[in-house]
Design a protein around this motif. Sequence first.
Motif, PDB file in Angstrom:
ATOM      1  N   LEU A  14       8.635   8.132  10.621  1.00 54.01           N
ATOM      2  CA  LEU A  14       8.448   9.233  11.333  1.00 54.01           C
ATOM      3  C   LEU A  14       8.349   8.676  12.865  1.00 54.01           C
ATOM      4  O   LEU A  14       8.709   9.229  13.827  1.00 54.01           O
ATOM      5  CB  LEU A  14       7.314  10.094  11.100  1.00 54.01           C
ATOM      6  N   ASP A  15       7.511   7.588  13.042  1.00 55.65           N
ATOM      7  CA  ASP A  15       7.253   6.984  14.403  1.00 55.65           C
ATOM      8  C   ASP A  15       8.393   5.705  14.760  1.00 55.65           C
ATOM      9  O   ASP A  15       8.184   5.215  15.874  1.00 55.65           O
ATOM     10  CB  ASP A  15       5.856   6.456  14.498  1.00 55.65           C
ATOM     11  N   GLN A  16       9.105   5.844  13.869  1.00 54.84           N
ATOM     12  CA  GLN A  16      10.260   4.788  14.253  1.00 54.84           C
ATOM     13  C   GLN A  16       9.933   3.411  14.295  1.00 54.84           C
ATOM     14  O   GLN A  16      10.334   2.638  15.334  1.00 54.84           O
ATOM     15  CB  GLN A  16      11.198   5.268  15.565  1.00 54.84           C
ATOM     16  N   SER A  17       8.860   3.011  13.699  1.00 55.99           N
ATOM     17  CA  SER A  17       8.193   1.880  13.856  1.00 55.99           C
ATOM     18  C   SER A  17       8.980   0.661  13.304  1.00 55.99           C
ATOM     19  O   SER A  17       8.529  -0.529  13.404  1.00 55.99           O
ATOM     20  CB  SER A  17       6.639   1.741  13.563  1.00 55.99           C
TER      21      SER A  17
ATOM     22  N   SER B 221       8.272   0.413   9.880  1.00 57.55           N
ATOM     23  CA  SER B 221       7.607   0.213   8.537  1.00 57.55           C
ATOM     24  C   SER B 221       7.087   1.455   8.219  1.00 57.55           C
ATOM     25  O   SER B 221       6.671   2.296   9.050  1.00 57.55           O
ATOM     26  CB  SER B 221       6.454  -0.647   9.134  1.00 57.55           C
ATOM     27  N   ILE B 222       6.937   1.586   7.129  1.00 52.48           N
ATOM     28  CA  ILE B 222       6.264   2.769   6.390  1.00 52.48           C
ATOM     29  C   ILE B 222       4.987   2.894   6.109  1.00 52.48           C
ATOM     30  O   ILE B 222       4.520   1.846   5.553  1.00 52.48           O
ATOM     31  CB  ILE B 222       7.115   3.180   4.910  1.00 52.48           C
ATOM     32  N   THR B 223       4.214   3.758   6.835  1.00 55.83           N
ATOM     33  CA  THR B 223       2.775   3.825   6.994  1.00 55.83           C
ATOM     34  C   THR B 223       2.438   4.479   5.522  1.00 55.83           C
ATOM     35  O   THR B 223       3.470   5.313   4.930  1.00 55.83           O
ATOM     36  CB  THR B 223       2.176   4.346   8.260  1.00 55.83           C
ATOM     37  N   SER B 224       1.168   4.617   5.401  1.00 55.31           N
ATOM     38  CA  SER B 224       0.528   5.397   4.115  1.00 55.31           C
ATOM     39  C   SER B 224       1.049   6.894   4.058  1.00 55.31           C
ATOM     40  O   SER B 224       1.598   7.399   3.223  1.00 55.31           O
ATOM     41  CB  SER B 224      -0.805   5.152   4.096  1.00 55.31           C
ATOM     42  N   HIS B 225       0.713   7.452   5.227  1.00 55.94           N
ATOM     43  CA  HIS B 225       1.048   9.063   5.354  1.00 55.94           C
ATOM     44  C   HIS B 225       2.605   9.282   5.365  1.00 55.94           C
ATOM     45  O   HIS B 225       3.147  10.247   4.833  1.00 55.94           O
ATOM     46  CB  HIS B 225       0.389   9.635   6.651  1.00 55.94           C
ATOM     47  N   GLU B 226       3.514   8.085   5.850  1.00 58.26           N
ATOM     48  CA  GLU B 226       4.659   8.230   5.544  1.00 58.26           C
ATOM     49  C   GLU B 226       5.185   8.137   4.225  1.00 58.26           C
ATOM     50  O   GLU B 226       6.409   8.806   3.845  1.00 58.26           O
ATOM     51  CB  GLU B 226       5.565   7.369   6.669  1.00 58.26           C
ATOM     52  N   ALA B 227       4.545   7.173   3.525  1.00 56.45           N
ATOM     53  CA  ALA B 227       4.896   6.903   2.128  1.00 56.45           C
ATOM     54  C   ALA B 227       4.373   8.189   1.116  1.00 56.45           C
ATOM     55  O   ALA B 227       5.255   8.350   0.428  1.00 56.45           O
ATOM     56  CB  ALA B 227       4.066   5.843   1.662  1.00 56.45           C
TER      57      ALA B 227
ATOM     58  N   SER C  54       0.694  -1.227  -0.066  1.00 55.17           N
ATOM     59  CA  SER C  54      -0.058   0.022   0.080  1.00 55.17           C
ATOM     60  C   SER C  54       0.922   1.179  -0.124  1.00 55.17           C
ATOM     61  O   SER C  54       0.472   2.280  -0.682  1.00 55.17           O
ATOM     62  CB  SER C  54      -1.005   0.088   1.333  1.00 55.17           C
ATOM     63  N   ALA C  55       2.069   1.348   0.686  1.00 53.51           N
ATOM     64  CA  ALA C  55       2.988   2.464   0.579  1.00 53.51           C
ATOM     65  C   ALA C  55       3.804   2.275  -0.513  1.00 53.51           C
ATOM     66  O   ALA C  55       3.950   3.495  -0.941  1.00 53.51           O
ATOM     67  CB  ALA C  55       3.903   2.165   2.010  1.00 53.51           C
ATOM     68  N   LEU C  56       4.089   1.333  -1.276  1.00 54.93           N
ATOM     69  CA  LEU C  56       4.574   1.219  -2.360  1.00 54.93           C
ATOM     70  C   LEU C  56       3.714   1.925  -3.351  1.00 54.93           C
ATOM     71  O   LEU C  56       4.331   2.859  -4.276  1.00 54.93           O
ATOM     72  CB  LEU C  56       5.059  -0.183  -2.669  1.00 54.93           C
ATOM     73  N   PHE C  57       2.538   1.741  -3.634  1.00 55.92           N
ATOM     74  CA  PHE C  57       1.471   2.245  -4.325  1.00 55.92           C
ATOM     75  C   PHE C  57       1.333   3.516  -4.298  1.00 55.92           C
ATOM     76  O   PHE C  57       1.286   4.480  -5.232  1.00 55.92           O
ATOM     77  CB  PHE C  57       0.234   1.588  -4.264  1.00 55.92           C
ATOM     78  N   THR C  58       1.460   4.131  -2.925  1.00 56.76           N
ATOM     79  CA  THR C  58       1.183   5.336  -2.613  1.00 56.76           C
ATOM     80  C   THR C  58       2.545   6.333  -3.266  1.00 56.76           C
ATOM     81  O   THR C  58       2.371   7.427  -3.740  1.00 56.76           O
ATOM     82  CB  THR C  58       1.268   6.017  -1.069  1.00 56.76           C
TER      83      THR C  58
END
Length: 202
Positions: free
Chosen positions: A115-118, A120-126, A35-39
């Motif tokens: 940003l959240d150092q999780s 994993s890249i989330t949608s808003h980070e993507a 999903s992040a890659l698609f963004t």
Amino acid sequence: MLFYTGLFFLVIAVSLDGFGVGITYGMRKILVPLSALFTIMCCSGIIVLAAMSIGSALSSFISPEVAKTIGGSILIFLGLFSLYNIIRPRQENASDESSQNYLTAVLSTPDKADLDQSGSITSHEALLLGAALALDAFGAGLGASMLGYAPILTAFLIAFMSGLFVFCGIRIGIVLSKTRQLQKMTFVPPLLLIALGIFNIL
């Protein structure tokens, strides 16, 4: 044939930053979901399409020869500017880092997009990462439209290649350690843009 060869190298030059980002993520084990890659792909495609639409509108007011020269000059300028950013010494102190454009910082240090150092890249980070990767794409899209490349085809190819390069970079980054050879690849995109610009002007 030369026209489409130029388009191919333009797409590669604009999209290759994503490969380096992907390698960095792979080596640091930062996950990028589909999903992040698609963004990221959508960001690149939309920004290039918008830039080429603007370029097409501008080129309708000037002659094809002038448009070609302007388009080539834009690519050369982008290449030289990118080359300058690679070659110039990096500032280490905090005051310089705070004044640095955040999107540019994401490209130079890709894990800042997490940003959240999780891990994993989330949608808003993507969305942030996609905007950073599309910085060069906007100027290149503007120049490409003046050189006569089809906006929809170019935007689609850049979007596709951006996603593909990030994905492949992650896979390679997982199995490769950081080497000087990989660092030298940062010079490839700006040199390609400069070569394309000169070729189109001549």
